[in-house]
Motif scaffolding. Sequence first.
Motif, PDB file in Angstrom:
ATOM      1  N   TYR A 169       0.836  -1.200   0.000  1.00 20.80           N
ATOM      2  CA  TYR A 169       0.000   0.000   0.000  1.00 20.80           C
ATOM      3  C   TYR A 169       0.874   1.254   0.000  1.00 20.80           C
ATOM      4  O   TYR A 169       0.659   2.186  -0.794  1.00 20.80           O
ATOM      5  CB  TYR A 169      -0.875  -0.062   1.246  1.00 20.80           C
ATOM      6  CG  TYR A 169      -1.841   1.067   1.492  1.00 20.80           C
ATOM      7  CD1 TYR A 169      -2.853   1.374   0.590  1.00 20.80           C
ATOM      8  CD2 TYR A 169      -1.780   1.793   2.688  1.00 20.80           C
ATOM      9  CE1 TYR A 169      -3.774   2.374   0.858  1.00 20.80           C
ATOM     10  CE2 TYR A 169      -2.694   2.795   2.970  1.00 20.80           C
ATOM     11  CZ  TYR A 169      -3.694   3.088   2.051  1.00 20.80           C
ATOM     12  OH  TYR A 169      -4.611   4.067   2.325  1.00 20.80           O
ATOM     13  N   ALA A 170       1.879   1.274   0.868  1.00 19.73           N
ATOM     14  CA  ALA A 170       2.768   2.430   0.955  1.00 19.73           C
ATOM     15  C   ALA A 170       3.587   2.605  -0.320  1.00 19.73           C
ATOM     16  O   ALA A 170       3.813   3.729  -0.776  1.00 19.73           O
ATOM     17  CB  ALA A 170       3.694   2.290   2.168  1.00 19.73           C
ATOM     18  N   GLN A 171       4.020   1.490  -0.919  1.00 17.08           N
ATOM     19  CA  GLN A 171       4.778   1.598  -2.174  1.00 17.08           C
ATOM     20  C   GLN A 171       3.927   2.207  -3.288  1.00 17.08           C
ATOM     21  O   GLN A 171       4.406   3.014  -4.082  1.00 17.08           O
ATOM     22  CB  GLN A 171       5.285   0.215  -2.600  1.00 17.08           C
ATOM     23  CG  GLN A 171       6.414  -0.314  -1.737  1.00 17.08           C
ATOM     24  CD  GLN A 171       6.827  -1.709  -2.154  1.00 17.08           C
ATOM     25  OE1 GLN A 171       7.539  -1.887  -3.148  1.00 17.08           O
ATOM     26  NE2 GLN A 171       6.391  -2.716  -1.391  1.00 17.08           N
ATOM     27  N   GLY A 172       2.648   1.809  -3.345  1.00 20.42           N
ATOM     28  CA  GLY A 172       1.760   2.385  -4.349  1.00 20.42           C
ATOM     29  C   GLY A 172       1.555   3.865  -4.127  1.00 20.42           C
ATOM     30  O   GLY A 172       1.579   4.667  -5.075  1.00 20.42           O
ATOM     31  N   ALA A 173       1.354   4.254  -2.861  1.00 24.32           N
ATOM     32  CA  ALA A 173       1.161   5.670  -2.545  1.00 24.32           C
ATOM     33  C   ALA A 173       2.401   6.483  -2.903  1.00 24.32           C
ATOM     34  O   ALA A 173       2.308   7.563  -3.508  1.00 24.32           O
ATOM     35  CB  ALA A 173       0.829   5.817  -1.062  1.00 24.32           C
ATOM     36  N   HIS A 174       3.592   5.991  -2.560  1.00 16.68           N
ATOM     37  CA  HIS A 174       4.829   6.706  -2.848  1.00 16.68           C
ATOM     38  C   HIS A 174       5.125   6.741  -4.344  1.00 16.68           C
ATOM     39  O   HIS A 174       5.779   7.673  -4.823  1.00 16.68           O
ATOM     40  CB  HIS A 174       5.995   6.077  -2.087  1.00 16.68           C
ATOM     41  CG  HIS A 174       6.088   6.537  -0.668  1.00 16.68           C
ATOM     42  ND1 HIS A 174       6.901   7.571  -0.262  1.00 16.68           N
ATOM     43  CD2 HIS A 174       5.449   6.113   0.452  1.00 16.68           C
ATOM     44  CE1 HIS A 174       6.766   7.765   1.036  1.00 16.68           C
ATOM     45  NE2 HIS A 174       5.892   6.889   1.506  1.00 16.68           N
ATOM     46  N   HIS A 175       4.658   5.743  -5.086  1.00 14.58           N
ATOM     47  CA  HIS A 175       4.858   5.761  -6.537  1.00 14.58           C
ATOM     48  C   HIS A 175       4.124   6.948  -7.158  1.00 14.58           C
ATOM     49  O   HIS A 175       4.618   7.569  -8.108  1.00 14.58           O
ATOM     50  CB  HIS A 175       4.357   4.457  -7.151  1.00 14.58           C
ATOM     51  CG  HIS A 175       4.648   4.327  -8.617  1.00 14.58           C
ATOM     52  ND1 HIS A 175       5.844   3.826  -9.099  1.00 14.58           N
ATOM     53  CD2 HIS A 175       3.912   4.664  -9.711  1.00 14.58           C
ATOM     54  CE1 HIS A 175       5.819   3.837 -10.421  1.00 14.58           C
ATOM     55  NE2 HIS A 175       4.661   4.341 -10.823  1.00 14.58           N
ATOM     56  N   VAL A 176       2.972   7.281  -6.608  1.00 19.65           N
ATOM     57  CA  VAL A 176       2.173   8.395  -7.120  1.00 19.65           C
ATOM     58  C   VAL A 176       2.624   9.725  -6.527  1.00 19.65           C
ATOM     59  O   VAL A 176       2.710  10.742  -7.226  1.00 19.65           O
ATOM     60  CB  VAL A 176       0.679   8.155  -6.816  1.00 19.65           C
ATOM     61  CG1 VAL A 176      -0.169   9.401  -7.093  1.00 19.65           C
ATOM     62  CG2 VAL A 176       0.167   6.984  -7.645  1.00 19.65           C
ATOM     63  N   ASP A 177       2.903   9.737  -5.222  1.00 19.49           N
ATOM     64  CA  ASP A 177       3.291  10.968  -4.522  1.00 19.49           C
ATOM     65  C   ASP A 177       4.345  10.603  -3.483  1.00 19.49           C
ATOM     66  O   ASP A 177       4.031  10.007  -2.451  1.00 19.49           O
ATOM     67  CB  ASP A 177       2.064  11.598  -3.850  1.00 19.49           C
ATOM     68  CG  ASP A 177       2.379  12.928  -3.171  1.00 19.49           C
ATOM     69  OD1 ASP A 177       3.573  13.259  -3.020  1.00 19.49           O
ATOM     70  OD2 ASP A 177       1.428  13.628  -2.785  1.00 19.49           O
ATOM     71  N   ASP A 178       5.585  10.982  -3.739  1.00 19.71           N
ATOM     72  CA  ASP A 178       6.679  10.582  -2.859  1.00 19.71           C
ATOM     73  C   ASP A 178       6.604  11.262  -1.489  1.00 19.71           C
ATOM     74  O   ASP A 178       7.347  10.897  -0.579  1.00 19.71           O
ATOM     75  CB  ASP A 178       8.030  10.872  -3.513  1.00 19.71           C
ATOM     76  CG  ASP A 178       9.149  10.035  -2.900  1.00 19.71           C
ATOM     77  OD1 ASP A 178       8.909   8.830  -2.654  1.00 19.71           O
ATOM     78  OD2 ASP A 178      10.235  10.583  -2.638  1.00 19.71           O
ATOM     79  N   ASP A 179       5.725  12.247  -1.340  1.00 25.65           N
ATOM     80  CA  ASP A 179       5.533  12.886  -0.047  1.00 25.65           C
ATOM     81  C   ASP A 179       4.502  12.162   0.813  1.00 25.65           C
ATOM     82  O   ASP A 179       4.192  12.605   1.921  1.00 25.65           O
ATOM     83  CB  ASP A 179       5.090  14.346  -0.227  1.00 25.65           C
ATOM     84  CG  ASP A 179       6.197  15.223  -0.812  1.00 25.65           C
ATOM     85  OD1 ASP A 179       7.376  14.945  -0.511  1.00 25.65           O
ATOM     86  OD2 ASP A 179       5.879  16.167  -1.556  1.00 25.65           O
ATOM     87  N   SER A 180       3.983  11.070   0.304  1.00 21.12           N
ATOM     88  CA  SER A 180       2.947  10.337   1.033  1.00 21.12           C
ATOM     89  C   SER A 180       3.449   9.854   2.384  1.00 21.12           C
ATOM     90  O   SER A 180       4.608   9.456   2.535  1.00 21.12           O
ATOM     91  CB  SER A 180       2.480   9.123   0.220  1.00 21.12           C
ATOM     92  OG  SER A 180       1.808   9.526  -0.950  1.00 21.12           O
ATOM     93  N   GLN A 181       2.552   9.896   3.364  1.00 27.18           N
ATOM     94  CA  GLN A 181       2.785   9.298   4.672  1.00 27.18           C
ATOM     95  C   GLN A 181       1.734   8.213   4.884  1.00 27.18           C
ATOM     96  O   GLN A 181       0.544   8.455   4.674  1.00 27.18           O
ATOM     97  CB  GLN A 181       2.633  10.333   5.793  1.00 27.18           C
ATOM     98  CG  GLN A 181       3.812  11.241   6.002  1.00 27.18           C
ATOM     99  CD  GLN A 181       3.610  12.082   7.248  1.00 27.18           C
ATOM    100  OE1 GLN A 181       2.666  12.867   7.350  1.00 27.18           O
ATOM    101  NE2 GLN A 181       4.493  11.925   8.223  1.00 27.18           N
ATOM    102  N   VAL A 182       2.163   7.034   5.282  1.00 27.77           N
ATOM    103  CA  VAL A 182       1.237   5.959   5.594  1.00 27.77           C
ATOM    104  C   VAL A 182       1.369   5.628   7.074  1.00 27.77           C
ATOM    105  O   VAL A 182       2.408   5.124   7.524  1.00 27.77           O
ATOM    106  CB  VAL A 182       1.492   4.711   4.725  1.00 27.77           C
ATOM    107  CG1 VAL A 182       0.568   3.570   5.149  1.00 27.77           C
ATOM    108  CG2 VAL A 182       1.265   5.038   3.245  1.00 27.77           C
ATOM    109  N   LEU A 183       0.332   5.949   7.829  1.00 33.03           N
ATOM    110  CA  LEU A 183       0.296   5.695   9.268  1.00 33.03           C
ATOM    111  C   LEU A 183      -0.219   4.280   9.485  1.00 33.03           C
ATOM    112  O   LEU A 183      -1.317   3.937   9.037  1.00 33.03           O
ATOM    113  CB  LEU A 183      -0.626   6.699   9.966  1.00 33.03           C
ATOM    114  CG  LEU A 183      -0.463   8.184   9.586  1.00 33.03           C
ATOM    115  CD1 LEU A 183      -1.459   9.035  10.360  1.00 33.03           C
ATOM    116  CD2 LEU A 183       0.968   8.648   9.831  1.00 33.03           C
ATOM    117  N   VAL A 184       0.549   3.460  10.166  1.00 32.99           N
ATOM    118  CA  VAL A 184       0.219   2.040  10.326  1.00 32.99           C
ATOM    119  C   VAL A 184      -0.089   1.722  11.782  1.00 32.99           C
ATOM    120  O   VAL A 184       0.661   2.110  12.691  1.00 32.99           O
ATOM    121  CB  VAL A 184       1.379   1.149   9.831  1.00 32.99           C
ATOM    122  CG1 VAL A 184       1.066  -0.324  10.055  1.00 32.99           C
ATOM    123  CG2 VAL A 184       1.653   1.410   8.355  1.00 32.99           C
TER     124      VAL A 184
END
Length: 340
Positions: A169-184
Amino acid sequence: MTAIRIGLPGALLVLLLVFASLVQASIKPAVAYTDGKKFDSSFNEAVFREGVSKFEGKYGIEVTEVNPSAVAEFEQSLRNLAEQGHSPIVAVGFSYADAVATVAAEYPALQFTIIDAVVNAPNVQSLTFKEHEGSFLVGALAAMKAERPVLGFIGGMDLPFIRGFACGYAQGAHHVDDDSQVLVRMMGDTPDVWSNPAMGAQYANALFTDGAEIVYAAVGGSGVGVYRAAKNAGKLAIAVDSSQNYLHLNTMLTSMVKRVGLAAFKSWEQAAHDRWRPGVHRLGLAEGGVDWALDIFNRQLVSLEMEARVNELREAVIEGDIEVVDYTVADHCPVPLVGL
């Protein structure tokens, strides 16, 4: 003596009846659901609707079902099915691993299939999924949809394959927007977390308070609490296992579908045609084992541009142009998981 002539349609009917009788004589399928409700809007229900119902409808063969109420009952439930001569016996979920290993050794002539775990035995078929690939797609979609790059993930038990969902999930988010934060956040370390919607809602609300706009939940039956919390908070959620896009209009962004029901169906079908084989089988995007769900229920949330971009990423993963790291193999995630 009068000869009886059978025309071509009649002959085909006779052949089909003979075939059906041969199949019925060679297979006595069964399924042992994981603990929790059969109609859980998740794992168990997916196996019933896309596995049991589909197989019974196509072959006219009854699938015997058991639904133990606790993990402590798994071994005896499998043993009861084995004593009745059922085969293949499909065990739903990784929590069955020890029980399958024990009972399969006691009944070496029978076939056992376990979903979401690996049991190395000559009469066991282990069906696992490349959850990281499907999670990559829904993470990418979430990053496209979010106004701010803060996303959430809730896992049930803190296990390597659940971390695999989060990492994909985090890899997909960072692929689109490298500023993404994924809180787990992980809910606990005991099996009861998979069937506690109230706890799921608590974890979702905590993530929304921490700034998450969209929460992806890999928590089994507890997911219904997560999705209800998202609706009440005016946020978005992503479901897992079966498509749950229909649950709350304008809340369910998508679902990362794991076709566990199809996997169960194919195991029984393989046995019916004498093609069942033991060993480990991994199902990803290319094999149709995982995917993202788009239908009339979430169409209004996903623009045509988003749909096209996600599907482009899907093909890139299948073709090998994008490599999604599998946490369960690498034992690390190449992008940050905030909270782990």
